[in-house]
Design an enzyme around this catalytic site. Structure first.
Site, mmCIF file in Angstrom:
data_model
loop_
_atom_site.group_PDB
_atom_site.id
_atom_site.type_symbol
_atom_site.label_atom_id
_atom_site.label_comp_id
_atom_site.label_asym_id
_atom_site.label_seq_id
_atom_site.Cartn_x
_atom_site.Cartn_y
_atom_site.Cartn_z
ATOM 1 N N LYS A 84 27.600 34.635 20.939
ATOM 2 C CA LYS A 84 28.905 34.799 20.284
ATOM 3 C C LYS A 84 29.083 36.213 19.755
ATOM 4 C CE LYS A 84 31.317 31.877 17.842
ATOM 5 N NZ LYS A 84 31.668 30.964 16.731
ATOM 6 N N LYS A 85 27.971 36.762 19.178
ATOM 7 C CA LYS A 85 28.048 38.138 18.657
ATOM 8 C C LYS A 85 28.249 39.121 19.815
ATOM 9 C CE LYS A 85 25.379 37.742 14.417
ATOM 10 N NZ LYS A 85 24.185 38.137 13.689
ATOM 11 N N ASP A 116 23.475 42.811 10.211
ATOM 12 C CA ASP A 116 22.972 41.848 9.237
ATOM 13 C C ASP A 116 24.127 41.562 8.288
ATOM 14 O OD1 ASP A 116 20.931 40.178 8.282
ATOM 15 O OD2 ASP A 116 20.553 41.511 6.612
ATOM 16 N N GLY A 118 28.128 28.726 8.572
ATOM 17 C CA GLY A 118 27.642 29.245 7.295
ATOM 18 C C GLY A 118 28.476 28.766 6.119
ATOM 19 N N ASP A 124 31.585 29.329 5.493
ATOM 20 C CA ASP A 124 33.028 29.306 5.768
ATOM 21 C C ASP A 124 33.787 28.189 5.040
ATOM 22 O OD1 ASP A 124 32.973 31.553 7.325
ATOM 23 O OD2 ASP A 124 33.035 30.508 9.244
ATOM 24 N N LYS A 132 40.377 34.220 11.478
ATOM 25 C CA LYS A 132 39.196 34.679 10.731
ATOM 26 C C LYS A 132 38.767 36.066 11.208
ATOM 27 C CE LYS A 132 34.346 34.028 9.823
ATOM 28 N NZ LYS A 132 33.090 33.337 10.084
ATOM 29 N N HIS A 165 34.538 40.495 7.786
ATOM 30 C CA HIS A 165 33.621 41.596 7.491
ATOM 31 C C HIS A 165 33.016 42.166 8.771
ATOM 32 C CE1 HIS A 165 31.883 37.670 7.647
ATOM 33 N NE2 HIS A 165 30.633 38.074 7.548
ATOM 34 N N ARG A 166 32.680 41.271 9.710
ATOM 35 C CA ARG A 166 32.051 41.720 10.966
ATOM 36 C C ARG A 166 33.033 42.575 11.772
ATOM 37 N NH1 ARG A 166 30.464 37.175 11.847
ATOM 38 N NH2 ARG A 166 28.572 37.414 10.670
HETATM 39 P P1 IMP Z 1 23.410 36.783 10.187
HETATM 40 O O1 IMP Z 1 23.598 38.185 9.746
HETATM 41 O O2 IMP Z 1 24.248 36.422 11.383
HETATM 42 O O3 IMP Z 1 21.959 36.414 10.325
HETATM 43 O O4 IMP Z 1 23.999 35.850 9.036
HETATM 44 C C1 IMP Z 1 23.312 35.640 7.823
HETATM 45 C C2 IMP Z 1 23.875 34.454 7.074
HETATM 46 O O5 IMP Z 1 24.970 34.881 6.265
HETATM 47 C C3 IMP Z 1 24.440 33.330 7.944
HETATM 48 O O6 IMP Z 1 23.433 32.413 8.308
HETATM 49 C C4 IMP Z 1 25.459 32.697 6.996
HETATM 50 O O7 IMP Z 1 24.813 31.838 6.085
HETATM 51 C C5 IMP Z 1 25.976 33.902 6.225
HETATM 52 N N1 IMP Z 1 27.171 34.464 6.888
HETATM 53 C C6 IMP Z 1 27.280 35.685 7.474
HETATM 54 N N2 IMP Z 1 28.523 35.843 7.981
HETATM 55 C C7 IMP Z 1 29.181 34.695 7.725
HETATM 56 C C8 IMP Z 1 30.514 34.254 8.026
HETATM 57 O O8 IMP Z 1 31.329 34.929 8.668
HETATM 58 N N3 IMP Z 1 30.834 33.018 7.596
HETATM 59 C C9 IMP Z 1 29.980 32.218 6.911
HETATM 60 N N4 IMP Z 1 28.735 32.566 6.613
HETATM 61 C C10 IMP Z 1 28.332 33.811 7.021
#
Ligand code: IMP
Length: 198
Positions: free
Chosen positions: A12-13, A70, A154, A156, A176, A181-182
């Protein structure tokens, strides 16, 4: 054509980055193309530290430009927790649901006006010659009192971005993505790559 390895096995990323960089001459690979690449333990105490650690390891292993991210949730009333441990806030094998329940429980006595929070994303790019850059994206909002919506992942279902009365889990992925943030961090990376190529 410039090749970039995304330091993740998360499709997905990779798809999101490929979509955003679609109008550039950059070709994205994931770690699926490099099965021998060692796993990187995310043990730094900042998003930037973890993103850089992953991108450095993958660039060194592949000899290519590497991009890593991250991200996590920072809640003001909890001094920025869960932060870098967002994925395993309720324990190493915790599910998203376990993490949300722990968060709601910690915030049960916190009044509405003090439930402010933000999602943070740090993206690192590392070149084979060791040059490195990082880009941050943020989305501010607040934590609700109950789970709402079933989309996303996560935290959300409990995160209301500022200016919306829906949680991220009640929004379509396009809605979204447009504030996430991403996405903010990825757009900064894109701008950097466009200038870098000139
Ligand atoms: P990672 O950077 O993809 O490993 O995300 C780390 C953790 O942060 C995830 O497992 C979620 O718990 C939380 N997180 C990061 N981005 C989101 C988001 O867009 N929605 C909800 N939780 C997020």
């Amino acid at each position: 054509m410039t090749d970039i390895v995304l330091a993740t096995r998360n499709l997905k990323k990779a798809e999101e980055l490929t979509r955003i960089l679609a109008d550039t001459s950059i070709r994205i690979f994931t770690l699926d193309s490099f099965p021998d690449c060692p796993e990187v333990i995310e043990d730094r105490n900042t998003f930037e530290g973890n993103a850089l650690k992953k991108a450095i390891a993958v660039s060194q292993h592949t000899g290519l430009i590497s991009v890593a991210d991250d991200s996590g949730l920072e809640v003001d009333a909890l001094g920025g927790a869960p932060g870098v441990i967002s994925a395993y806030y309720a324990g190493v094998n915790a599910t998203d649901y376990d993490n949300i329940l722990k968060l709601l429980n910690k915030l049960k006595d916190v009044p509405d006006e003090k439930r402010t929070a933000r999602f943070v994303c740090c993206i690192a790019i590392v070149f084979p010659n060791g040059v490195q850059e990082t880009f941050f994206g943020y989305v501010n909002g607040f934590i609700g009192r109950e789970i709402r919506g079933n989309k996303g992942f996560g935290y959300d279902p409990v995160f209301y971005p500022s200016g919306y009365n829906q949680t991220f889990a009640e929004m379509t992925s396009e809605e979204k993505d447009s504030v996430s943030h991403r996405k903010q961090a990825l757009l900064k990376l894109k701008k950097y790559l466009q200038n870098y190529r000139r």
